[in-house]
Design an enzyme around this catalytic site. Sequence first.
Site, PDB file in Angstrom:
ATOM      1  N   LYS A 146       4.359  -1.101   1.237  1.00 17.31           N
ATOM      2  CA  LYS A 146       4.652  -2.545   1.212  1.00 17.31           C
ATOM      3  C   LYS A 146       4.472  -3.102  -0.197  1.00 17.31           C
ATOM      4  CE  LYS A 146       1.384  -3.378   4.281  1.00 17.31           C
ATOM      5  NZ  LYS A 146       0.873  -2.020   4.540  1.00 17.31           N
TER       6      LYS A 146
ATOM      7  N   ARG B 223      -3.501   7.386  -4.245  1.00 21.70           N
ATOM      8  CA  ARG B 223      -3.152   6.101  -4.860  1.00 21.70           C
ATOM      9  C   ARG B 223      -4.136   5.670  -5.952  1.00 21.70           C
ATOM     10  NH1 ARG B 223      -2.244   1.012  -1.187  1.00 21.70           N
ATOM     11  NH2 ARG B 223      -4.216   1.692  -0.284  1.00 21.70           N
TER      12      ARG B 223
ATOM     13  N   ARG C 204      -0.895 -10.140  10.388  1.00 22.57           N
ATOM     14  CA  ARG C 204      -1.389  -8.867  10.912  1.00 22.57           C
ATOM     15  C   ARG C 204      -1.884  -8.990  12.339  1.00 22.57           C
ATOM     16  NH1 ARG C 204      -2.892  -6.454   5.595  1.00 22.57           N
ATOM     17  NH2 ARG C 204      -3.614  -4.373   6.000  1.00 22.57           N
TER      18      ARG C 204
ATOM     19  N   ARG D 254      -9.151   2.172  -4.898  1.00 26.03           N
ATOM     20  CA  ARG D 254      -9.685   1.184  -3.962  1.00 26.03           C
ATOM     21  C   ARG D 254     -10.851   1.727  -3.146  1.00 26.03           C
ATOM     22  NH1 ARG D 254      -4.606  -1.631  -1.065  1.00 26.03           N
ATOM     23  NH2 ARG D 254      -5.983  -1.361   0.718  1.00 26.03           N
TER      24      ARG D 254
ATOM     25  N   ARG E 104      -8.543   1.519   9.454  1.00 28.00           N
ATOM     26  CA  ARG E 104      -7.386   0.659   9.106  1.00 28.00           C
ATOM     27  C   ARG E 104      -6.185   0.995   9.980  1.00 28.00           C
ATOM     28  NH1 ARG E 104      -7.346   2.067   2.967  1.00 28.00           N
ATOM     29  NH2 ARG E 104      -5.368   0.951   2.819  1.00 28.00           N
TER      30      ARG E 104
HETATM   31  P1  AP5 Z   1       1.444   1.074  -1.350  1.00 31.54           P
HETATM   32  O1  AP5 Z   1       2.703   0.421  -1.794  1.00 31.54           O
HETATM   33  O2  AP5 Z   1       0.185   0.749  -2.090  1.00 31.54           O
HETATM   34  O3  AP5 Z   1       1.244   0.880   0.239  1.00 31.54           O
HETATM   35  P2  AP5 Z   1       0.879  -0.418   1.081  1.00 31.54           P
HETATM   36  O4  AP5 Z   1       1.737  -0.405   2.300  1.00 31.54           O
HETATM   37  O5  AP5 Z   1       0.928  -1.640   0.222  1.00 31.54           O
HETATM   38  O6  AP5 Z   1      -0.588  -0.008   1.485  1.00 31.54           O
HETATM   39  P3  AP5 Z   1      -1.959  -0.825   1.509  1.00 31.54           P
HETATM   40  O7  AP5 Z   1      -3.042   0.219   1.635  1.00 31.54           O
HETATM   41  O8  AP5 Z   1      -2.062  -1.772   0.351  1.00 31.54           O
HETATM   42  O9  AP5 Z   1      -1.821  -1.583   2.822  1.00 31.54           O
HETATM   43  P4  AP5 Z   1      -2.948  -2.149   3.647  1.00 31.54           P
HETATM   44  O10 AP5 Z   1      -2.138  -2.933   4.599  1.00 31.54           O
HETATM   45  O11 AP5 Z   1      -3.903  -1.198   4.238  1.00 31.54           O
HETATM   46  O12 AP5 Z   1      -3.857  -2.908   2.565  1.00 31.54           O
HETATM   47  P5  AP5 Z   1      -4.026  -4.422   2.185  1.00 31.54           P
HETATM   48  O13 AP5 Z   1      -4.305  -4.483   0.748  1.00 31.54           O
HETATM   49  O14 AP5 Z   1      -2.916  -5.252   2.745  1.00 31.54           O
HETATM   50  O15 AP5 Z   1       1.699   2.657  -1.376  1.00 31.54           O
HETATM   51  C1  AP5 Z   1       0.648   3.571  -1.092  1.00 31.54           C
HETATM   52  C2  AP5 Z   1       0.772   4.810  -2.028  1.00 31.54           C
HETATM   53  O16 AP5 Z   1       1.974   5.516  -1.694  1.00 31.54           O
HETATM   54  C3  AP5 Z   1       0.895   4.444  -3.527  1.00 31.54           C
HETATM   55  O17 AP5 Z   1       0.172   5.381  -4.276  1.00 31.54           O
HETATM   56  C4  AP5 Z   1       2.411   4.545  -3.825  1.00 31.54           C
HETATM   57  O18 AP5 Z   1       2.655   4.914  -5.167  1.00 31.54           O
HETATM   58  C5  AP5 Z   1       2.845   5.611  -2.837  1.00 31.54           C
HETATM   59  N1  AP5 Z   1       4.202   5.392  -2.318  1.00 31.54           N
HETATM   60  C6  AP5 Z   1       4.751   4.200  -1.944  1.00 31.54           C
HETATM   61  N2  AP5 Z   1       6.011   4.370  -1.500  1.00 31.54           N
HETATM   62  C7  AP5 Z   1       6.268   5.706  -1.579  1.00 31.54           C
HETATM   63  C8  AP5 Z   1       7.402   6.513  -1.261  1.00 31.54           C
HETATM   64  N3  AP5 Z   1       8.526   5.988  -0.762  1.00 31.54           N
HETATM   65  N4  AP5 Z   1       7.314   7.851  -1.457  1.00 31.54           N
HETATM   66  C9  AP5 Z   1       6.169   8.417  -1.947  1.00 31.54           C
HETATM   67  N5  AP5 Z   1       5.067   7.701  -2.300  1.00 31.54           N
HETATM   68  C10 AP5 Z   1       5.106   6.363  -2.106  1.00 31.54           C
HETATM   69  O19 AP5 Z   1      -5.332  -4.812   3.012  1.00 31.54           O
HETATM   70  C11 AP5 Z   1      -6.602  -4.298   2.696  1.00 31.54           C
HETATM   71  C12 AP5 Z   1      -7.670  -4.913   3.615  1.00 31.54           C
HETATM   72  O20 AP5 Z   1      -7.700  -6.347   3.434  1.00 31.54           O
HETATM   73  C13 AP5 Z   1      -7.435  -4.733   5.125  1.00 31.54           C
HETATM   74  O21 AP5 Z   1      -7.921  -3.492   5.582  1.00 31.54           O
HETATM   75  C14 AP5 Z   1      -8.216  -5.931   5.697  1.00 31.54           C
HETATM   76  O22 AP5 Z   1      -9.596  -5.688   5.681  1.00 31.54           O
HETATM   77  C15 AP5 Z   1      -7.923  -7.028   4.680  1.00 31.54           C
HETATM   78  N6  AP5 Z   1      -6.712  -7.809   5.000  1.00 31.54           N
HETATM   79  C16 AP5 Z   1      -5.583  -7.904   4.237  1.00 31.54           C
HETATM   80  N7  AP5 Z   1      -4.683  -8.719   4.833  1.00 31.54           N
HETATM   81  C17 AP5 Z   1      -5.242  -9.136   5.989  1.00 31.54           C
HETATM   82  C18 AP5 Z   1      -4.785  -9.969   7.044  1.00 31.54           C
HETATM   83  N8  AP5 Z   1      -3.564 -10.531   7.020  1.00 31.54           N
HETATM   84  N9  AP5 Z   1      -5.615 -10.189   8.095  1.00 31.54           N
HETATM   85  C19 AP5 Z   1      -6.851  -9.646   8.123  1.00 31.54           C
HETATM   86  N10 AP5 Z   1      -7.346  -8.831   7.169  1.00 31.54           N
HETATM   87  C20 AP5 Z   1      -6.548  -8.576   6.102  1.00 31.54           C
END
Ligand code: AP5
Length: 213
Positions: free
Chosen positions: A13, A126, A87, A160, A171
């Site tokens: 994402k 990552r 979410r 992270r 997660r």
């Molecule tokens: P990346 O693009 O970083 O993936 P992502 O989907 O953004 O993953 P996240 O881990 O950031 O999602 P998340 O939803 O767990 O975390 P968030 O920060 O929102 O890609 C991942 C890796 O793969 C990278 O190394 C990239 O280079 C590689 N890659 C990407 N595309 C690729 C491809 N096509 N081929 C090969 N490699 C590829 O949330 C973190 C925490 O915050 C949550 O756990 C929760 O505690 C809290 N939180 C955030 N939002 C909320 C909410 N709305 N409600 C409640 N709690 C929340």
Amino acid sequence: MNIILLGPPGAGKGTQAQFLVEALGMVQLSTGDMLREAKDSGTEMGKLVADVMSRGDLVTDEIVIGLIKEKLDGEKGAGFIFDGFPRTLAQADALGKLLNDCDIKLDSVIEIQVDDKALIKRIAGRSTCGGCGQVYHDETKPWPSDGKCSSCGSADVKRRADDNEESLKQRLMEYYKKTSPLLGYYFAKGNLVSINGLLSMEEVRDSLKKVLS
Ligand code: AP5
């Protein structure tokens, strides 16, 4: 265009949101980034969410809805990318109301589909630039060999705190229990489009561009 990027942790994402910001000047609203920023700067809210995030649990709806409301009031650009929000069903209802109040139309909800095995590999490799947030991966997008981020030149490589096996399991559990029902919710509303997130970053970007055009 205003879109939601939906998908499990590591689906890509953030990576795809960065492409859209660079190519189309859209505004990325990542609740994960906002929460990490609050945590790093040691605000009261940041202290409150630090443990919750490192365990891999979801932060309360009230906190994240408040963060999004603040941004919607202040930001302008060629459309919003909601990354990691909503979410839960309560967050989806709240977003619907907020958008309605601001007279903003939601154009698409794009699900990035990736299987669990690939997610584990992606999360384990990552790293992120501490200067600008550019996302890297040890195998698929390695940190440049001169040690400097290709976007901003910073040498600050970050891993992270929640990118470990135990937090990732939690997660994923939170995703399947609380976030995956949103697929049905947005399908019923007629907004949902699914794309194959297992392709290369560039191919996924092209699929996204097709959806947006
Ligand atoms: P990346 O693009 O970083 O993936 P992502 O989907 O953004 O993953 P996240 O881990 O950031 O999602 P998340 O939803 O767990 O975390 P968030 O920060 O929102 O890609 C991942 C890796 O793969 C990278 O190394 C990239 O280079 C590689 N890659 C990407 N595309 C690729 C491809 N096509 N081929 C090969 N490699 C590829 O949330 C973190 C925490 O915050 C949550 O756990 C929760 O505690 C809290 N939180 C955030 N939002 C909320 C909410 N709305 N409600 C409640 N709690 C929340």
